[in-house]
Scaffold this motif. Structure first.
Motif, PDB file in Angstrom:
ATOM      1  N   UNK A   1      -8.560   7.881  -1.974  1.00 41.34           N
ATOM      2  CA  UNK A   1      -6.986   7.449  -1.268  1.00 41.34           C
ATOM      3  C   UNK A   1      -6.210   7.752  -2.738  1.00 41.34           C
ATOM      4  N   UNK A   2      -5.125   8.630  -2.430  1.00 38.98           N
ATOM      5  CA  UNK A   2      -4.132   8.980  -3.375  1.00 38.98           C
ATOM      6  C   UNK A   2      -3.007   8.863  -2.950  1.00 38.98           C
ATOM      7  N   UNK A   3      -1.967   8.204  -3.711  1.00 37.94           N
ATOM      8  CA  UNK A   3      -0.490   8.173  -3.463  1.00 37.94           C
ATOM      9  C   UNK A   3       0.321   9.362  -4.316  1.00 37.94           C
TER      10      UNK A   3
ATOM     11  N   UNK B   1       7.228  12.280  -4.649  1.00 38.69           N
ATOM     12  CA  UNK B   1       8.319  13.214  -5.214  1.00 38.69           C
ATOM     13  C   UNK B   1       9.532  12.888  -4.930  1.00 38.69           C
ATOM     14  N   UNK B   2      10.378  12.698  -5.848  1.00 40.32           N
ATOM     15  CA  UNK B   2      11.871  12.546  -5.612  1.00 40.32           C
ATOM     16  C   UNK B   2      12.237  11.114  -4.659  1.00 40.32           C
ATOM     17  N   UNK B   3      11.188  10.196  -4.848  1.00 42.12           N
ATOM     18  CA  UNK B   3      11.705   8.830  -4.128  1.00 42.12           C
ATOM     19  C   UNK B   3      10.896   8.859  -2.917  1.00 42.12           C
ATOM     20  N   UNK B   4      10.154   9.975  -2.400  1.00 44.17           N
ATOM     21  CA  UNK B   4       9.162   9.915  -1.004  1.00 44.17           C
ATOM     22  C   UNK B   4       7.869   9.963  -1.631  1.00 44.17           C
ATOM     23  N   UNK B   5       7.163   9.138  -0.792  1.00 44.34           N
ATOM     24  CA  UNK B   5       5.652   9.301  -1.137  1.00 44.34           C
ATOM     25  C   UNK B   5       4.799   9.258   0.221  1.00 44.34           C
ATOM     26  N   UNK B   6       3.499   9.740   0.038  1.00 40.30           N
ATOM     27  CA  UNK B   6       2.605   9.717   1.169  1.00 40.30           C
ATOM     28  C   UNK B   6       1.113   9.507   0.543  1.00 40.30           C
ATOM     29  N   UNK B   7       0.361   8.617   1.367  1.00 41.28           N
ATOM     30  CA  UNK B   7      -0.923   8.441   0.989  1.00 41.28           C
ATOM     31  C   UNK B   7      -1.831   9.331   1.742  1.00 41.28           C
ATOM     32  N   UNK B   8      -2.590  10.070   0.886  1.00 39.23           N
ATOM     33  CA  UNK B   8      -3.559  10.946   1.643  1.00 39.23           C
ATOM     34  C   UNK B   8      -4.928  10.648   1.081  1.00 39.23           C
ATOM     35  N   UNK B   9      -5.745  11.175   2.062  1.00 39.45           N
ATOM     36  CA  UNK B   9      -7.300  10.817   1.597  1.00 39.45           C
ATOM     37  C   UNK B   9      -7.738  12.489   1.043  1.00 39.45           C
ATOM     38  N   UNK B  10      -8.697  12.449   0.029  1.00 35.92           N
ATOM     39  CA  UNK B  10      -9.417  13.698  -0.428  1.00 35.92           C
ATOM     40  C   UNK B  10     -10.401  13.930   0.605  1.00 35.92           C
ATOM     41  N   UNK B  11     -10.332  15.082   1.040  1.00 37.71           N
ATOM     42  CA  UNK B  11     -11.445  15.360   2.077  1.00 37.71           C
ATOM     43  C   UNK B  11     -11.941  17.068   1.777  1.00 37.71           C
ATOM     44  N   UNK B  12     -11.261  17.752   0.880  1.00 38.27           N
ATOM     45  CA  UNK B  12     -11.641  19.121   0.861  1.00 38.27           C
ATOM     46  C   UNK B  12     -11.322  19.320  -0.912  1.00 38.27           C
TER      47      UNK B  12
ATOM     48  N   UNK C   1       1.262  11.267  -9.297  1.00 45.89           N
ATOM     49  CA  UNK C   1      -0.007  10.672  -8.046  1.00 45.89           C
ATOM     50  C   UNK C   1      -0.797   9.848  -8.748  1.00 45.89           C
ATOM     51  N   UNK C   2      -1.186   8.706  -7.891  1.00 42.69           N
ATOM     52  CA  UNK C   2      -1.832   7.479  -8.302  1.00 42.69           C
ATOM     53  C   UNK C   2      -3.211   7.482  -7.484  1.00 42.69           C
ATOM     54  N   UNK C   3      -4.360   7.260  -8.261  1.00 43.41           N
ATOM     55  CA  UNK C   3      -5.418   7.023  -7.383  1.00 43.41           C
ATOM     56  C   UNK C   3      -5.421   5.881  -7.064  1.00 43.41           C
TER      57      UNK C   3
END
Length: 137
Positions: free
Chosen positions: A86-88, A91-102, A134-136
């Motif tokens: 999981x990585x947060x 960018x410019x005050x907006x964030x999304x948490x994504x999962x590495x799958x590729x 980005x933050x792990x």
């Protein structure tokens, strides 16, 4: 320029050796340097881009992890983080948490390739590439 003139130009350039150096520069691209994996909690700054434009990758196409690709999934490609990490991404005050799958075929300064849907959460796709934190997790 007519095709005959173009042919003469190319032949003259080849005879003069002008194109040889240019062709050699493209013959063997520099190898991509994988980034070292980051420990959990580590914050890094790099560039992010996106993939999965409509029609680019078929929905359900297998990613490198074997999961089906979905362009609106909150997922990302990275060249060294383990699948499922999981990585947060901010960018410019907006964030999304994504999962590495590729996996991505990119090198520094582009560190992460977000799906179209994940990129939409933080920036407009027309921007193409943005500088992110980005933050792990």
């Amino acid at each position: 320029m007519t095709s005959t003139a173009w042919t003469r130009f190319v032949r003259a350039a080849l005879a003069a050796g002008a194109l040889a150096a240019s062709a050699a520069a493209f013959a063997q691209p520099a190898p991509l340097q994988p980034q070292p994996p980051l420990a959990a909690g580590t914050l890094a700054v790099c560039s992010a881009t996106w993939y999965g434009a409509e029609g680019e990758i078929p929905e359900g196409w297998p990613t490198a992890s074997g999961e089906p690709f979905h362009r609106f999934a909150l997922a990302a490609a990275h060249n060294s983080l383990p699948f499922g990490t999981q990585v947060r991404v901010s960018y410019q005050g907006r964030s999304v948490v994504v999962r590495i799958n590729d996996r991505g075929g990119f090198g520094w300064p582009i560190c992460i390739d977000l799906t179209y849907g994940a990129f939409l959460q933080i920036a407009h796709p027309d921007q193409g590439v943005v500088s992110v934190d980005y933050q792990v997790l």
